[in-house]
Design a protein around this motif. Structure first.
Motif, PDB file in Angstrom:
ATOM      1  N   ASP A   1       0.827  -1.210   0.000  1.00 59.45           N
ATOM      2  CA  ASP A   1       0.000   0.000   0.000  1.00 59.45           C
ATOM      3  C   ASP A   1       0.860   1.258   0.000  1.00 59.45           C
ATOM      4  O   ASP A   1       0.566   2.227  -0.697  1.00 59.45           O
ATOM      5  CB  ASP A   1      -0.948   0.020   1.207  1.00 59.45           C
ATOM      6  CG  ASP A   1      -2.105  -0.939   1.054  1.00 59.45           C
ATOM      7  OD1 ASP A   1      -2.407  -1.352  -0.086  1.00 59.45           O
ATOM      8  OD2 ASP A   1      -2.725  -1.282   2.085  1.00 59.45           O
ATOM      9  N   VAL A   2       1.927   1.231   0.785  1.00 60.44           N
ATOM     10  CA  VAL A   2       2.827   2.386   0.823  1.00 60.44           C
ATOM     11  C   VAL A   2       3.449   2.587  -0.555  1.00 60.44           C
ATOM     12  O   VAL A   2       3.499   3.708  -1.068  1.00 60.44           O
ATOM     13  CB  VAL A   2       3.924   2.203   1.891  1.00 60.44           C
ATOM     14  CG1 VAL A   2       4.950   3.329   1.806  1.00 60.44           C
ATOM     15  CG2 VAL A   2       3.318   2.149   3.286  1.00 60.44           C
ATOM     16  N   LEU A   3       3.895   1.498  -1.163  1.00 57.88           N
ATOM     17  CA  LEU A   3       4.520   1.604  -2.490  1.00 57.88           C
ATOM     18  C   LEU A   3       3.542   2.093  -3.551  1.00 57.88           C
ATOM     19  O   LEU A   3       3.930   2.851  -4.449  1.00 57.88           O
ATOM     20  CB  LEU A   3       5.116   0.263  -2.901  1.00 57.88           C
ATOM     21  CG  LEU A   3       6.406  -0.107  -2.180  1.00 57.88           C
ATOM     22  CD1 LEU A   3       6.778  -1.560  -2.456  1.00 57.88           C
ATOM     23  CD2 LEU A   3       7.529   0.821  -2.606  1.00 57.88           C
ATOM     24  N   LEU A   4       2.300   1.676  -3.468  1.00 61.68           N
ATOM     25  CA  LEU A   4       1.300   2.152  -4.432  1.00 61.68           C
ATOM     26  C   LEU A   4       1.083   3.655  -4.306  1.00 61.68           C
ATOM     27  O   LEU A   4       0.951   4.353  -5.308  1.00 61.68           O
ATOM     28  CB  LEU A   4      -0.027   1.420  -4.240  1.00 61.68           C
ATOM     29  CG  LEU A   4      -0.080  -0.003  -4.774  1.00 61.68           C
ATOM     30  CD1 LEU A   4      -1.378  -0.690  -4.341  1.00 61.68           C
ATOM     31  CD2 LEU A   4       0.036  -0.016  -6.287  1.00 61.68           C
ATOM     32  N   ARG A   5       1.037   4.150  -3.084  1.00 61.69           N
ATOM     33  CA  ARG A   5       0.800   5.574  -2.855  1.00 61.69           C
ATOM     34  C   ARG A   5       2.059   6.421  -3.019  1.00 61.69           C
ATOM     35  O   ARG A   5       1.976   7.590  -3.384  1.00 61.69           O
ATOM     36  CB  ARG A   5       0.232   5.787  -1.454  1.00 61.69           C
ATOM     37  CG  ARG A   5      -1.139   5.210  -1.293  1.00 61.69           C
ATOM     38  CD  ARG A   5      -1.672   5.428   0.084  1.00 61.69           C
ATOM     39  NE  ARG A   5      -2.924   4.685   0.235  1.00 61.69           N
ATOM     40  CZ  ARG A   5      -3.552   4.540   1.360  1.00 61.69           C
ATOM     41  NH1 ARG A   5      -3.079   5.065   2.459  1.00 61.69           N
ATOM     42  NH2 ARG A   5      -4.680   3.851   1.408  1.00 61.69           N
TER      43      ARG A   5
END
Length: 96
Positions: free
Chosen positions: A34-38
């Motif tokens: 999720d962090v990488l997507l954002r």
């Protein structure tokens, strides 16, 4: 003991300049993926700490840090630093 007229608790002073009030806060239960997507630029942090961003990317930031023998606060601080830098750069770019 507080003196008359002075606050008894610390008061947060807000900067009038919104660029200096950027304070991204990441939830330790948020997954690495999720962090990488954002925030794709955080990949460098995960790589530097040896965090698995492929098959192990579904785990929380807290779990990823502990699996790598890192304090969760250390990993989150490093990730937030990259996110904060990106937010500041974006705002500065918008001012040009």
């Amino acid at each position: 003991m507080a003196r008359a007229g002075l606050p008894t608790a610390p008061t947060r002073i807000m900067s009038p300049d919104p660029v200096h009030s950027v304070e991204p806060r990441l939830d330790p239960s948020m997954s690495v993926n999720d962090v990488l997507l954002r925030h794709p630029k955080t990949m460098s942090v995960f790589n530097a700490f040896g965090v698995d961003t492929c098959c192990g990317g579904g785990v929380s930031l807290r779990e990823a840090a502990r699996a790598g023998g890192i304090l969760p606060e250390t990993l989150i601080f490093a990730v937030e630093s990259v996110v904060r830098h990106g937010a500041l750069a974006s705002r500065a770019e918008g001012r040009r």
